[in-house]
Design a protein around this motif. Structure first.
Motif, PDB file in Angstrom:
ATOM      1  N   GLY A 330       0.812  -1.215   0.000  1.00 46.14           N
ATOM      2  CA  GLY A 330       0.000   0.000   0.000  1.00 46.14           C
ATOM      3  C   GLY A 330       0.839   1.255   0.000  1.00 46.14           C
ATOM      4  O   GLY A 330       0.535   2.228  -0.701  1.00 46.14           O
ATOM      5  N   HIS A 331       1.936   1.255   0.767  1.00 50.17           N
ATOM      6  CA  HIS A 331       2.816   2.420   0.804  1.00 50.17           C
ATOM      7  C   HIS A 331       3.567   2.586  -0.515  1.00 50.17           C
ATOM      8  O   HIS A 331       3.824   3.719  -0.954  1.00 50.17           O
ATOM      9  CB  HIS A 331       3.803   2.286   1.963  1.00 50.17           C
ATOM     10  N   ASN A 332       3.942   1.490  -1.135  1.00 51.45           N
ATOM     11  CA  ASN A 332       4.651   1.578  -2.416  1.00 51.45           C
ATOM     12  C   ASN A 332       3.769   2.182  -3.510  1.00 51.45           C
ATOM     13  O   ASN A 332       4.256   2.902  -4.384  1.00 51.45           O
ATOM     14  CB  ASN A 332       5.142   0.199  -2.849  1.00 51.45           C
ATOM     15  N   ASP A 333       2.475   1.877  -3.484  1.00 55.94           N
ATOM     16  CA  ASP A 333       1.564   2.378  -4.522  1.00 55.94           C
ATOM     17  C   ASP A 333       1.132   3.811  -4.290  1.00 55.94           C
ATOM     18  O   ASP A 333       0.600   4.449  -5.205  1.00 55.94           O
ATOM     19  CB  ASP A 333       0.318   1.495  -4.590  1.00 55.94           C
ATOM     20  N   LEU A 334       1.358   4.337  -3.082  1.00 53.37           N
ATOM     21  CA  LEU A 334       0.885   5.670  -2.736  1.00 53.37           C
ATOM     22  C   LEU A 334       1.472   6.717  -3.689  1.00 53.37           C
ATOM     23  O   LEU A 334       2.692   6.778  -3.895  1.00 53.37           O
ATOM     24  CB  LEU A 334       1.271   5.998  -1.290  1.00 53.37           C
ATOM     25  N   CYS A 335       0.597   7.514  -4.295  1.00 51.97           N
ATOM     26  CA  CYS A 335       0.938   8.628  -5.200  1.00 51.97           C
ATOM     27  C   CYS A 335       1.437   8.177  -6.567  1.00 51.97           C
ATOM     28  O   CYS A 335       1.867   9.020  -7.376  1.00 51.97           O
ATOM     29  CB  CYS A 335       1.965   9.571  -4.570  1.00 51.97           C
ATOM     30  N   PHE A 340       1.410   9.700 -14.060  1.00 48.14           N
ATOM     31  CA  PHE A 340       0.933   9.668 -15.439  1.00 48.14           C
ATOM     32  C   PHE A 340       0.414  11.029 -15.913  1.00 48.14           C
ATOM     33  O   PHE A 340      -0.074  11.146 -17.040  1.00 48.14           O
ATOM     34  CB  PHE A 340      -0.178   8.614 -15.585  1.00 48.14           C
ATOM     35  N   LEU A 341       0.531  12.023 -15.062  1.00 50.08           N
ATOM     36  CA  LEU A 341       0.084  13.357 -15.449  1.00 50.08           C
ATOM     37  C   LEU A 341       1.113  14.030 -16.351  1.00 50.08           C
ATOM     38  O   LEU A 341       2.275  13.606 -16.405  1.00 50.08           O
ATOM     39  CB  LEU A 341      -0.152  14.204 -14.196  1.00 50.08           C
ATOM     40  N   PRO A 342       0.737  15.079 -17.065  1.00 49.27           N
ATOM     41  CA  PRO A 342       1.677  15.751 -17.976  1.00 49.27           C
ATOM     42  C   PRO A 342       2.901  16.305 -17.246  1.00 49.27           C
ATOM     43  O   PRO A 342       2.875  16.539 -16.028  1.00 49.27           O
ATOM     44  CB  PRO A 342       0.833  16.892 -18.569  1.00 49.27           C
ATOM     45  N   ASN A 343       3.964  16.546 -17.989  1.00 48.02           N
ATOM     46  CA  ASN A 343       5.203  17.056 -17.401  1.00 48.02           C
ATOM     47  C   ASN A 343       5.020  18.423 -16.765  1.00 48.02           C
ATOM     48  O   ASN A 343       5.736  18.776 -15.816  1.00 48.02           O
ATOM     49  CB  ASN A 343       6.298  17.125 -18.463  1.00 48.02           C
ATOM     50  N   THR A 344       4.090  19.194 -17.290  1.00 49.85           N
ATOM     51  CA  THR A 344       3.848  20.507 -16.708  1.00 49.85           C
ATOM     52  C   THR A 344       3.381  20.401 -15.258  1.00 49.85           C
ATOM     53  O   THR A 344       3.609  21.316 -14.460  1.00 49.85           O
ATOM     54  CB  THR A 344       2.784  21.268 -17.524  1.00 49.85           C
ATOM     55  N   PHE A 345       2.748  19.274 -14.917  1.00 51.48           N
ATOM     56  CA  PHE A 345       2.313  19.082 -13.535  1.00 51.48           C
ATOM     57  C   PHE A 345       3.404  18.431 -12.699  1.00 51.48           C
ATOM     58  O   PHE A 345       3.672  18.861 -11.569  1.00 51.48           O
ATOM     59  CB  PHE A 345       1.053  18.220 -13.481  1.00 51.48           C
ATOM     60  N   THR A 346       4.037  17.401 -13.225  1.00 54.32           N
ATOM     61  CA  THR A 346       5.057  16.682 -12.441  1.00 54.32           C
ATOM     62  C   THR A 346       6.282  17.539 -12.155  1.00 54.32           C
ATOM     63  O   THR A 346       7.090  17.183 -11.286  1.00 54.32           O
ATOM     64  CB  THR A 346       5.473  15.389 -13.167  1.00 54.32           C
ATOM     65  N   SER A 347       6.434  18.642 -12.853  1.00 56.28           N
ATOM     66  CA  SER A 347       7.553  19.554 -12.588  1.00 56.28           C
ATOM     67  C   SER A 347       7.114  20.750 -11.734  1.00 56.28           C
ATOM     68  O   SER A 347       7.918  21.667 -11.513  1.00 56.28           O
ATOM     69  CB  SER A 347       8.147  20.061 -13.907  1.00 56.28           C
ATOM     70  N   SER A 348       5.889  20.748 -11.274  1.00 53.46           N
ATOM     71  CA  SER A 348       5.367  21.885 -10.517  1.00 53.46           C
ATOM     72  C   SER A 348       5.683  21.756  -9.027  1.00 53.46           C
ATOM     73  O   SER A 348       6.059  20.684  -8.532  1.00 53.46           O
ATOM     74  CB  SER A 348       3.851  21.983 -10.705  1.00 53.46           C
ATOM     75  N   SER A 349       5.516  22.876  -8.318  1.00 55.42           N
ATOM     76  CA  SER A 349       5.719  22.867  -6.862  1.00 55.42           C
ATOM     77  C   SER A 349       4.694  21.982  -6.166  1.00 55.42           C
ATOM     78  O   SER A 349       5.010  21.327  -5.164  1.00 55.42           O
ATOM     79  CB  SER A 349       5.622  24.295  -6.313  1.00 55.42           C
ATOM     80  N   LEU A 350       3.479  21.935  -6.692  1.00 53.16           N
ATOM     81  CA  LEU A 350       2.441  21.100  -6.087  1.00 53.16           C
ATOM     82  C   LEU A 350       2.837  19.634  -6.113  1.00 53.16           C
ATOM     83  O   LEU A 350       2.632  18.906  -5.124  1.00 53.16           O
ATOM     84  CB  LEU A 350       1.121  21.312  -6.821  1.00 53.16           C
ATOM     85  N   PHE A 351       3.405  19.159  -7.207  1.00 48.13           N
ATOM     86  CA  PHE A 351       3.819  17.755  -7.294  1.00 48.13           C
ATOM     87  C   PHE A 351       4.909  17.457  -6.272  1.00 48.13           C
ATOM     88  O   PHE A 351       4.909  16.400  -5.629  1.00 48.13           O
ATOM     89  CB  PHE A 351       4.310  17.435  -8.703  1.00 48.13           C
ATOM     90  N   SER A 352       5.850  18.391  -6.093  1.00 48.83           N
ATOM     91  CA  SER A 352       6.898  18.215  -5.085  1.00 48.83           C
ATOM     92  C   SER A 352       6.298  18.148  -3.683  1.00 48.83           C
ATOM     93  O   SER A 352       6.731  17.342  -2.849  1.00 48.83           O
ATOM     94  CB  SER A 352       7.901  19.364  -5.183  1.00 48.83           C
ATOM     95  N   MET A 353       5.290  18.977  -3.418  1.00 54.06           N
ATOM     96  CA  MET A 353       4.630  18.947  -2.109  1.00 54.06           C
ATOM     97  C   MET A 353       3.892  17.625  -1.892  1.00 54.06           C
ATOM     98  O   MET A 353       3.857  17.100  -0.779  1.00 54.06           O
ATOM     99  CB  MET A 353       3.649  20.112  -1.988  1.00 54.06           C
ATOM    100  N   ILE A 354       3.312  17.091  -2.947  1.00 57.28           N
ATOM    101  CA  ILE A 354       2.618  15.809  -2.842  1.00 57.28           C
ATOM    102  C   ILE A 354       3.587  14.710  -2.411  1.00 57.28           C
ATOM    103  O   ILE A 354       3.250  13.840  -1.588  1.00 57.28           O
ATOM    104  CB  ILE A 354       1.928  15.453  -4.174  1.00 57.28           C
TER     105      ILE A 354
END
Length: 563
Positions: A330-335, A340-354
């Motif tokens: 369960g912990h391995n699958d978390l987040c 699979f979201l676009p690079n514009t999201f995975t490079s954002s501050s929100l993704f880092s906070m997640i």
């Protein structure tokens, strides 16, 4: 026959002074040994008063806070003033002066040597309670030295500043009343709160009127405490204690059930700026209390925090004890669903906070099962405070820009993450109104996604968002002992819950209770917690959704995996 316990007795010989006449006068009921003991303690007392590194007097009206705090920084215990009540002391010190004595260990002055002599015992009891129970939560460390430092600082502030004295005792009595879970509050507590709140506001106003230059830390302490106790004189205890340790760790169950007086808090901002910012606040724990108050208010009103963090999140997480053992499935699958979201999201501050929230979630999960590699609760608490501050500081999407899919998904994720943090890591009670506000914003974001037909592209993500929104609205007194929703708020929650129920029907999944395992696995690939906060209330909401939708919709889904 049980053995007779032995008693050790220490005999101290009494030797009258040979240089003068004996001071012992035979009186009824006073033996020579008793007189010797009284004379010994009297001499020790004056020896302590005559210390070269401690003042023997604090004239009435003098501003000795700086000097006392300098003494406090070089000693393990603060120096506290007291009124002189002994007739024998009147010859040594003026009646208008205050003697400075060390504070005894344990509860507030168990031997009655270092407290204001003209105060009722219950007042002093509430002062001790406030310093020991209420203010200790603002320490970044749970070591005895750190907790004692805050306790002594609160005592010193109360003894120096009339505003602090009345405010600390008023807040302590309010907290003590709230802690009477399932019991009646003593009448003297209610009377004390009514009286001391009036005196506290009066003293704060007088100090502000006479303020010249930088404000004192004692004034800031009084103002932030009054801000957090807007209706403190009316607060009553809850019927049940809170469940989550993250709610009780910093008294969220308490501060979330009080109406905050924002006028006091907003008045603090220019005073702290005049002082030089939060780092210039020197009373131990006070800067942390003001910072946490800002985060608390920001969550309630969904606004940006007033002050920057004292310690950046990166520094808080730099000493995080990452587990060496393999994580559970369960912990391995978390987040993993966010990858699979676009690079514009995975490079954002929100993704880092997640990713940081994922780390804190795993640490909290390990803590709840007492894993040997789990971080301490104090570390979890201050990490969640920091990341909550960062999350609330993110700017919202521009309202004047045309709606596009990336912005709609980003806003849905941002409010979903806020919902998760509110439910699990920063659990403010429902009474605060924050649940309704976050759920309303999240529903608006999901409506935008629905308008752009994004369910076909991101069904799992939007189902997870809908579940979190439904959980925010699906509360009752049994599931959330910290909730006291009014009739209006209750009706609003019911309306929101029905809206989120309708939103879940857009997911391509069979709407029946037995499908909960699949729904839970989908949510577990984003942000989810295997506890009552998500698992328990989430399952209850899903069952409600299955019962609420039309019969022909209940089994119309394909049951395919949605990510």
């Amino acid at each position: 026959m049980a053995p007779i316990p032995s008693t050790k007795v220490l005999f101290v010989a009494y030797k009258p002074s040979s240089s003068g006449p004996t001071s012992f006068v035979e009186e009824p009921g006073i033996t020579q040994h008793k007189h010797a003991a009284l004379e010994y303690h009297r001499r020790v007392k004056f020896q302590r008063l005559a210390r070269p590194n401690a003042p023997t007097q604090l004239p009435k009206g003098s501003k000795g806070s700086t000097h006392i705090r300098q003494l406090q920084s070089s000693s393990h215990r603060p120096l506290l003033p007291r009124n002189n009540t002994s007739a024998s002391d009147d010859d040594e010190l003026p009646k208008s002066s205050l003697a400075i004595l060390d504070l005894g260990a344990g509860q507030l002055d168990p031997f009655n040597v270092a407290v204001p002599g003209d105060q009722p015992h219950y007042v002093l009891e509430m002062l001790d309670y406030a310093a020991s129970q209420q203010w200790a939560v603002f320490s970044t460390s749970k070591t005895k030295a750190s907790l004692a430092n805050i306790k002594h600082a609160v005592f010193s502030s109360a003894m120096i500043s009339p505003a602090s004295f009345y405010t600390i005792i008023f807040a302590g009595a309010t907290h003590n009343a709230f802690a009477h879970t399932g019991m009646d509050v003593p009448r003297e507590n209610k009377m004390l709160r009514l009286s001391y709140k009036f005196q506290a506001i009066k003293a704060v106003n007088e100090e502000i009127k006479g303020l010249k230059g930088e404000p004192s830390d004692d004034l800031l302490l009084s103002m932030v405490t009054l801000a957090a106790h807007g209706n403190g004189e009316q607060l009553e205890p809850l019927g049940k204690a809170t469940k989550s340790p993250l709610a009780s760790a910093q008294n969220f169950d308490y501060y979330g059930n009080i109406r905050w007086e924002l006028a006091h808090y907003h008045a603090i901002t220019p005073l702290i700026e005049r002082k030089g910012g939060l780092p210039a606040v020197k009373i131990p724990g006070l800067a942390n209390a003001i910072e946490l108050s800002g985060i608390f208010i920001s969550f309630i009103h969904l606004s940006r925090p007033t002050f920057p963090l004292l310690t950046p999140t990166s520094l808080v997480m730099s000493s995080w004890p990452y587990p060496k053992a393999p994580l559970s499935a369960g912990h391995n699958d978390l987040c993993k669903g966010f990858d699979f979201l676009p690079n514009t999201f995975t490079s954002s501050s929100l993704f880092s906070m997640i990713q940081t929230i994922r780390t804190i979630t795993i640490g909290f999960s390990m803590y709840t099962v007492r894993h040997p590699q789990a971080p301490s609760l104090a570390h979890i608490v201050w990490a969640r405070n920091s990341i909550s501050h960062d999350l609330l500081s993110l700017p919202p999407a521009a309202m004047d820009m045309p709606l596009d899919p990336e912005t709609a998904i980003y806003e849905a994720i941002r409010y979903s993450v806020l919902a998760y943090v509110l439910l699990v890591l920063f659990p403010i009670p429902v009474f605060s109104g924050s649940h309704i506000k976050v759920a309303t914003r999240l529903l608006t974001a999901l409506d935008d996604c629905n308008q752009l037909d994004l369910w076909d592209e991101w069904p799992g993500l939007l189902l997870w968002s809908s579940l979190l929104g439904g959980i925010l609205g699906h509360h009752d007194g049994g599931e959330d002992p910290g909730s006291r929703p009014s009739t209006e708020a209750d009706q609003g929650a019911i309306t929101l819950t029905s809206r989120f129920v309708k939103m879940t029907t857009k997911a391509d999944v069979k709407h029946k209770p037995s499908a909960w395992g699949l729904v839970r696995d989908i949510c577990g690939r984003f942000l989810w917690f295997e506890g009552d906060e998500c698992e328990g209330v989430g399952k209850s909401f899903w069952n409600l959704a299955c019962e609420s939708i039309l019969p022909e919709k209940a089994y119309g889904g394909t049951g395919n995996v949605l990510f």
